[in-house]
Design an enzyme around this catalytic site. Structure first.
Site, short mmCIF file in Angstrom:
data_model
loop_
_atom_site.label_atom_id
_atom_site.label_comp_id
_atom_site.label_asym_id
_atom_site.label_seq_id
_atom_site.Cartn_x
_atom_site.Cartn_y
_atom_site.Cartn_z
N LYS A 111 0.83 -1.21 0.00
CA LYS A 111 0.00 0.00 0.00
C LYS A 111 0.87 1.26 0.00
O LYS A 111 0.47 2.29 -0.53
CB LYS A 111 -0.88 -0.06 1.25
N LYS A 194 -4.19 -11.25 -7.42
CA LYS A 194 -5.17 -11.94 -6.58
C LYS A 194 -6.58 -11.39 -6.82
O LYS A 194 -6.76 -10.17 -6.93
CB LYS A 194 -4.75 -11.71 -5.12
N LYS A 197 -12.41 -8.40 -3.88
CA LYS A 197 -13.70 -7.73 -4.00
C LYS A 197 -13.56 -6.23 -4.17
O LYS A 197 -14.51 -5.55 -4.52
CB LYS A 197 -14.55 -8.04 -2.78
P1 ADP Z 1 -10.24 -9.43 -0.09
O1 ADP Z 1 -8.84 -9.40 -0.58
O2 ADP Z 1 -11.19 -9.98 -1.10
O3 ADP Z 1 -10.66 -8.11 0.51
P2 ADP Z 1 -9.91 -10.41 2.58
O4 ADP Z 1 -8.59 -9.74 2.72
O5 ADP Z 1 -11.05 -9.92 3.41
O6 ADP Z 1 -10.32 -10.48 1.06
O7 ADP Z 1 -9.69 -11.95 2.89
C1 ADP Z 1 -10.58 -12.80 3.56
C2 ADP Z 1 -10.10 -14.24 3.51
O8 ADP Z 1 -10.22 -14.72 2.18
C3 ADP Z 1 -8.64 -14.43 3.90
O9 ADP Z 1 -8.49 -15.70 4.52
C4 ADP Z 1 -7.94 -14.42 2.59
O10 ADP Z 1 -6.71 -15.10 2.64
C5 ADP Z 1 -8.95 -15.12 1.69
N1 ADP Z 1 -8.85 -14.64 0.31
C6 ADP Z 1 -9.09 -13.39 -0.12
N2 ADP Z 1 -8.90 -13.29 -1.46
C7 ADP Z 1 -8.53 -14.53 -1.87
C8 ADP Z 1 -8.19 -15.09 -3.13
N3 ADP Z 1 -8.20 -14.37 -4.23
N4 ADP Z 1 -7.84 -16.39 -3.17
C9 ADP Z 1 -7.85 -17.14 -2.06
N5 ADP Z 1 -8.16 -16.68 -0.84
C10 ADP Z 1 -8.49 -15.40 -0.73
#
Ligand code: ADP
Ligand code: TRP
Length: 327
Positions: A111, A194, A197
């Site tokens: 970031k 990755k 959302k």
């Molecule tokens: P995001 O990146 O979508 O905001 P979060 O950081 O809230 O998601 O992650 C919530 C959970 O989902 C964590 O355990 C994270 O490792 C998993 N996670 C998030 N994105 C992915 C992805 N693209 N592939 C696999 N696991 C993910």
């Protein structure tokens, strides 16, 4: 009996990345372990949130947890802001971690690559310590997460070790459990990154998305230059990502997916994948609606979980307070 704990931030729509990397694995072995799943809603404050939206998403998330099979009689489901011990232990642990350690967290480094850290909120810098408190309060042995969170679990372990060395055995040392496939689902429009959302809608599939939109998104997903459906993440990252998604939703291994589509082209594969995901999501969505439409019941499940969680958490917090000399 081992304790398994994990959490999902209520920010944005849940994606199939969150599902395959995290949620899908949570209902496994619920009866044999002490399982704790929670909504870290105070973590969401590290970025500005619309209050009504935050509240709605917190309840949505609890309903998703139930929809994927987390059973409130076998697991503890809690909402972080309703169990104040998390915030209290957080402050104490803040004094067992250095600026240097937090600066090394990949999420913070990423970031601040483009902009200076001067303008970042302290909460964003600091939130891995809150996460450590979440984990350490419950004598957690295992934390099932996607691989982006493994570093944070490692930090919790280091904080626990440091505290134990000074005050004697207090915290169990937790470890991250990252699934072998689906730990990092990539964007459909660019497999270098990755799936998240917080990116543009074309890049992800949300758990609440309708069948038509799901099929269309997979149809449009980028592919690699040749035409074979083989798993080679290095040279064919786009197809490897789609194969992993198929394997995750069909509950088969990678080799099986390669075999099913050995003589098929990309078009046929993407169509089948879209239909498979759409069908699985439709089932999950029905379950979600069942729980989400009864807010009173949802709240009573949360209250039940919070009560059970507080009993465990308050005991640990009391032990810590005595050890460090707080009245
Ligand atoms: P995001 O990146 O979508 O905001 P979060 O950081 O809230 O998601 O992650 C919530 C959970 O989902 C964590 O355990 C994270 O490792 C998993 N996670 C998030 N994105 C992915 C992805 N693209 N592939 C696999 N696991 C993910
Ligand atoms: N930081 C995690 C994320 O961004 C969410 C989270 C908060 C968490 N506390 C946790 C995950 C404790 C596992 C254990 O996804």
């Amino acid at each position: 009996m081992k304790t398994v704990l994990s959490g999902l931030k209520p920010t944005g729509e849940m994606t199939i990345g969150n599902y395959l990397g995290a949620m899908k694995h949570w209902p496994l072995n619920q009866g044999d372990n002490r399982s704790i799943f929670f909504v870290p809603n105070t973590h969401a404050l590290t970025a500005r949130q619309d209050p009504a939206e935050l509240k709605k998403r917190t309840l949505d998330l609890v309903a998703w947890l139930l929809a994927v099979g987390v059973d409130p009689d076998k697991s503890i489901i809690l909402v972080q802001s309703m169990v104040p011990a998390h915030a209290e232990l957080f402050w104490i642990l803040d004094n067992f971690v250095t600026m240097g350690e937090l600066h090394r967290m990949t999420q913070f480094k990423d970031k601040t690559k483009k902009t200076s850290s001067e303008g970042q909120l302290v909460g964003f810098f600091n939130y891995p310590v809150l996460m450590a408190a979440d984990i350490l309060l419950y004598d957690t042995n295992e934390v099932p997460v996607g691989d982006d969170q493994a570093q944070h679990v490692e930090l919790a372990r280091n904080i626990a070790t440091r505290f134990n060395n000074i005050y004697g055995e207090t915290f169990i040392l937790p470890k991250a459990v990252v699934p072998s496939h689906g730990a990092r689902v990539k964007r459909l429009d660019d497999p270098r990154y990755k799936m998240s959302k917080s990116d543009r809608p074309d890049s992800y599939v949300a758990l609440g998305e309708n069948a038509e939109s799901v099929v269309k998104k997979f149809k449009r997903a980028v592919t690699d230059s040749d035409t074979t459906i083989i798993y080679d993440p290095k040279n064919k990252p786009a197809i490897a990502n789609l194969i992993e998604i198929y394997a995750g939703f069909a509950d088969v291994d990678i080799a099986k997916v390669e075999k099913i589509f050995a003589a098929k082209g990309y078009g046929e594969f993407k169509q089948a994948l879209g239909e498979l995901v759409a069908q699985k999501l439709a089932t999950l969505q029905l379950e979600f609606e069942k729980y989400r439409s009864n807010e009173e019941k949802l709240m009573s499940i949360i209250e039940q979980g919070n009560t059970r969680a507080s009993q465990i958490a308050n005991k640990k917090l009391a032990e810590v307070k005595i050890k460090v000399g707080l009245l």
